[in-house]
Design an enzyme around this catalytic site. Sequence first.
Site, PDB file in Angstrom:
ATOM      1  CB  THR A 155      -0.871   0.002   1.281  1.00  0.00           C
ATOM      2  OG1 THR A 155      -1.600  -1.228   1.366  1.00  0.00           O
ATOM      3  CG2 THR A 155      -1.854   1.142   1.302  1.00  0.00           C
ATOM      4  NE  ARG A 183      -8.302  -8.235   1.052  1.00  0.00           N
ATOM      5  CZ  ARG A 183      -7.380  -7.282   1.117  1.00  0.00           C
ATOM      6  NH1 ARG A 183      -7.076  -6.564   0.057  1.00  0.00           N
ATOM      7  NH2 ARG A 183      -6.774  -7.036   2.255  1.00  0.00           N
ATOM      8  CB  VAL A 184     -13.700  -4.079   1.045  1.00  0.00           C
ATOM      9  CG1 VAL A 184     -13.447  -2.698   1.647  1.00  0.00           C
ATOM     10  CG2 VAL A 184     -14.833  -4.010   0.019  1.00  0.00           C
ATOM     11  CB  SER A 185      -7.881  -3.342   1.277  1.00  0.00           C
ATOM     12  OG  SER A 185      -7.923  -2.009   0.822  1.00  0.00           O
ATOM     13  CG  ASP A 186      -6.081  -1.184   5.453  1.00  0.00           C
ATOM     14  OD1 ASP A 186      -5.432  -0.177   5.802  1.00  0.00           O
ATOM     15  OD2 ASP A 186      -5.621  -2.027   4.668  1.00  0.00           O
ATOM     16  N   GLY A 205      -0.212  -3.011   5.240  1.00  0.00           N
ATOM     17  CA  GLY A 205      -0.136  -4.343   5.817  1.00  0.00           C
ATOM     18  C   GLY A 205      -1.279  -5.212   5.343  1.00  0.00           C
ATOM     19  CB  VAL A 206      -2.794  -8.308   6.643  1.00  0.00           C
ATOM     20  CG1 VAL A 206      -4.049  -9.149   6.391  1.00  0.00           C
ATOM     21  CG2 VAL A 206      -1.553  -9.087   6.211  1.00  0.00           C
TER      22      VAL A 206
END
Length: 280
Positions: A155, A183-186, A205-206
């Site tokens: 990111t 998929r939705v990330s942060d 990160g994750v």
Amino acid sequence: MKIIIHGGFFSESSTNQETKKAKQDALAGIVEKAYHFLATHTALETVVYATSLLENDELFNAGIGSQIQSDGKVRLSASLMDGKTQKFSGVINLEDVKNPIEVAQKLLEYDDRVLSGEGALVFARNNGFDYFNPITAQRQAEYQEKLNQQEKKGTVGCVALDTAGNLAAATSTGGKGFEIPCRVSDSATVAGNFATDFAGISCTGVGEDIVSGALAAKIVTRVTDGFTLKAACDKSFTELKPFDGFAGVVGISAKGEIYHCDSHPYMVWASFDGSLQVFN
């Protein structure tokens, strides 16, 4: 006047010296450009500018050269938060646009400020963002051979404090690679990108771990409640340990504190407040 940026995590940095040097040089050049830009622009304008430069660099997993999802498509997410107005905007799973952070910036003007998928794309096209294919030859080759992209975490982001004392944060990602489509990330949530008049935080990160820890919003809330930026980050990262949360953050407080930390090695970053610092 301060600025800090990050370019996500990457495992090859510990073994591939050529890649490590390339990322150090790229981050150093971008953060210095952005610092000079900050001298005559707001924090909000600057985080968009810096993040767009990161999106335009194939070394980083955002914009050009983003990871490819399991159905062969690139979907980008990015968000922006203005500490002065407390407004947040973002795009989620946006296709075929070069700079998603600039679309997020445009959304700040609207009541509906977080858009996803087809709606985000229609908005982008209606506002002059032309078709752009962000897939590079290298990413296409990686996709065809499935070279363990599941383990790469990338990111980009920026936090800036301007001459008027205003803070802003921006974050952009190309995903983790081979994920379930959409998929939705942060990155386009307040867990991954948050700023108030007390502090600004951008995460990498994750995404699922960062959302589980409500990380960016939690850190900024703690600074608001009187924690130093370092103490707020350190306590919040302690709370990731029960589920081995994989995360890194960069941040700046209204007091001028500048800080970065990560839970696993290692995040790449650079800062500038009159002198340059780059990860090593």
